[in-house]
Design a protein around this motif. Structure first.
Motif, short mmCIF file in Angstrom:
data_model
loop_
_atom_site.label_atom_id
_atom_site.label_comp_id
_atom_site.label_asym_id
_atom_site.label_seq_id
_atom_site.Cartn_x
_atom_site.Cartn_y
_atom_site.Cartn_z
N ARG A 190 40.13 34.47 40.41
CA ARG A 190 41.54 34.83 40.27
C ARG A 190 41.95 34.87 38.80
O ARG A 190 42.59 35.83 38.34
CB ARG A 190 42.42 33.83 41.03
N ALA A 191 41.58 33.85 38.05
CA ALA A 191 42.01 33.76 36.65
C ALA A 191 41.42 34.86 35.79
O ALA A 191 42.06 35.34 34.86
CB ALA A 191 41.63 32.39 36.09
N PHE A 192 40.19 35.27 36.11
CA PHE A 192 39.49 36.27 35.28
C PHE A 192 39.65 37.69 35.83
O PHE A 192 39.02 38.63 35.35
CB PHE A 192 38.01 35.93 35.17
N LYS A 193 40.47 37.82 36.91
CA LYS A 193 40.77 39.14 37.49
C LYS A 193 39.50 39.90 37.90
O LYS A 193 39.31 41.08 37.60
CB LYS A 193 41.61 39.98 36.51
N ILE A 194 38.61 39.20 38.58
CA ILE A 194 37.33 39.77 39.02
C ILE A 194 37.54 40.53 40.33
O ILE A 194 38.15 40.02 41.26
CB ILE A 194 36.28 38.66 39.19
N GLY A 195 37.03 41.76 40.40
CA GLY A 195 37.19 42.61 41.57
C GLY A 195 36.40 42.12 42.77
O GLY A 195 35.49 41.29 42.65
N PRO A 196 36.71 42.68 43.97
CA PRO A 196 36.09 42.22 45.22
C PRO A 196 34.57 42.33 45.25
O PRO A 196 33.88 41.42 45.72
CB PRO A 196 36.72 43.12 46.29
N LYS A 197 34.02 43.44 44.75
CA LYS A 197 32.57 43.62 44.79
C LYS A 197 31.87 42.58 43.92
O LYS A 197 30.92 41.92 44.36
CB LYS A 197 32.19 45.02 44.33
N GLU A 198 32.33 42.44 42.69
CA GLU A 198 31.74 41.46 41.79
C GLU A 198 31.95 40.04 42.32
O GLU A 198 31.04 39.20 42.25
CB GLU A 198 32.38 41.58 40.40
N ALA A 199 33.11 39.79 42.91
CA ALA A 199 33.40 38.46 43.46
C ALA A 199 32.41 38.11 44.57
O ALA A 199 31.92 36.98 44.64
CB ALA A 199 34.83 38.40 43.98
N GLY A 200 32.11 39.08 45.41
CA GLY A 200 31.15 38.83 46.49
C GLY A 200 29.77 38.48 45.97
O GLY A 200 29.10 37.59 46.49
N GLU A 201 29.34 39.19 44.93
CA GLU A 201 28.03 38.91 44.33
C GLU A 201 28.01 37.53 43.69
O GLU A 201 27.02 36.79 43.80
CB GLU A 201 27.70 39.98 43.29
N LEU A 202 29.10 37.15 43.04
CA LEU A 202 29.18 35.83 42.41
C LEU A 202 29.18 34.71 43.45
O LEU A 202 28.57 33.66 43.23
CB LEU A 202 30.43 35.74 41.53
N GLN A 203 29.85 34.94 44.56
CA GLN A 203 29.88 33.93 45.63
C GLN A 203 28.48 33.71 46.21
O GLN A 203 28.09 32.57 46.48
CB GLN A 203 30.87 34.35 46.72
#
Length: 289
Positions: free
Chosen positions: A75-88
């Motif tokens: 949320r703080a770094f404004k990461i998009g859904p696709k990148e967020a999924g990979e990071l998770q």
């Protein structure tokens, strides 16, 4: 260096590299995301409500990242859904527990980093490093290490010998090795063992992805007296880690240190014998043994 494929450019899609490396890759991607919105570490720590130093530990891969902390960073770094999924996914893999190792965690971490490296820069003044050792040479060296149990010497020696094969395999990392001339003379394991080690290094030097240079005694003072180190680069275009080992622990130095160590390594290469001159020196030593 071998050409990168899609997995190389997308750490979340790579083969399983182990939790140590995945933790570091996750931290690097979070730091890149933070910097992309021009948010300083201090500003980010305040926005996240974390204690001082926590963000630094996560970005350097020193600690696992919980789902809660990762969600806050996304949320703080404004990461998009696709990148967020990979990071998770990466964070989940990075929290796994590995089976007990024959070596301490700080040493095991280095082994995993080397296994995942795209480029290695190694400097050792008085011996050949584990990445290029024969089983006999490794065994003779490990037998004198007080922190290695006798029962672990042989398995560890065999592990080191197997690591060499990655340098010959498809997709091998780029290796730059500089050693002091003492490594050609210190009779670890005796003349036969040293000869076998020198022959292996000579053979590795013939590979397109390997460069070997010797710092001759005649060069006098050089840029790294008393400090041997490794520079491990995991991803193209991104800073890697500097590894400096001690007897009972080690330091993993991040991007703010790598510039200095890269400069030192460049100076070592400039002062060392050329790759061809190195082969000629190694051949003379082999003939002497």
């Amino acid at each position: 260096m071998t050409t990168a494929d899609e997995g190389d450019n997308n750490p979340g899609a790579e083969a399983d590299l182990g939790p140590f490396v995945q933790r570091i890759l996750l931290g690097a991607r979070l730091r890149a995301a933070r910097e992309s919105i021009e948010l300083s570490s201090t500003e980010a720590t305040k926005a996240l409500g974390w204690y001082a130093g926590k963000l630094s530990k996560i970005e350097q891969g020193d600690v696992p990242t919980s789902d809660k902390d990762l969600a806050a960073a996304i949320r703080a770094f404004k990461i998009g859904p696709k990148e967020a999924g990979e990071l998770q996914r990466l964070a989940s893999l990075a929290r796994r527990k590995l089976p007990p190792s024959r070596v301490a965690e700080w040493a095991a971490k280095y082994v995993h980093l080397v296994a995942a490296a795209r480029e290695l820069k190694l400097w050792n003044a008085d011996a050949f490093p584990g990445t290029v050792q024969t089983a006999d040479y490794a065994r003779a060296q490990l037998e004198r290490v007080v922190t290695v149990r006798p029962a672990d010497v042989e398995p560890m020696a065999q592990d080191r010998a197997k690591r060499v094969e990655r340098l010959r395999a498809p997709g091998a990392p780029r290796l730059w090795l500089v050693v002091g001339e003492e490594a050609l003379h210190r009779s670890i394991g005796g003349p036969e063992t040293l000869r076998g080690q020198l022959e292996q290094v000579r053979d590795l030097a013939e590979l397109e992805n390997v460069s070997v240079q010797v710092m001759p005694f005649s060069a006098g003072a050089h840029a790294s007296h008393g400090v041997s180190f490794s520079i491990v680069n995991l991803m193209e275009g991104r800073p890697g880690l500097v590894y400096v080992a001690g007897l009972t622990t080690s330091d993993y130095l991040g991007r703010e240190h790598q510039r200095v160590y890269d400069l030192v390594f460049d100076k070592l290469r400039a002062d060392a014998l050329s790759p061809q001159g190195t082969i000629e020196l190694i051949n003379r030593r082999i003939a002497e043994l």
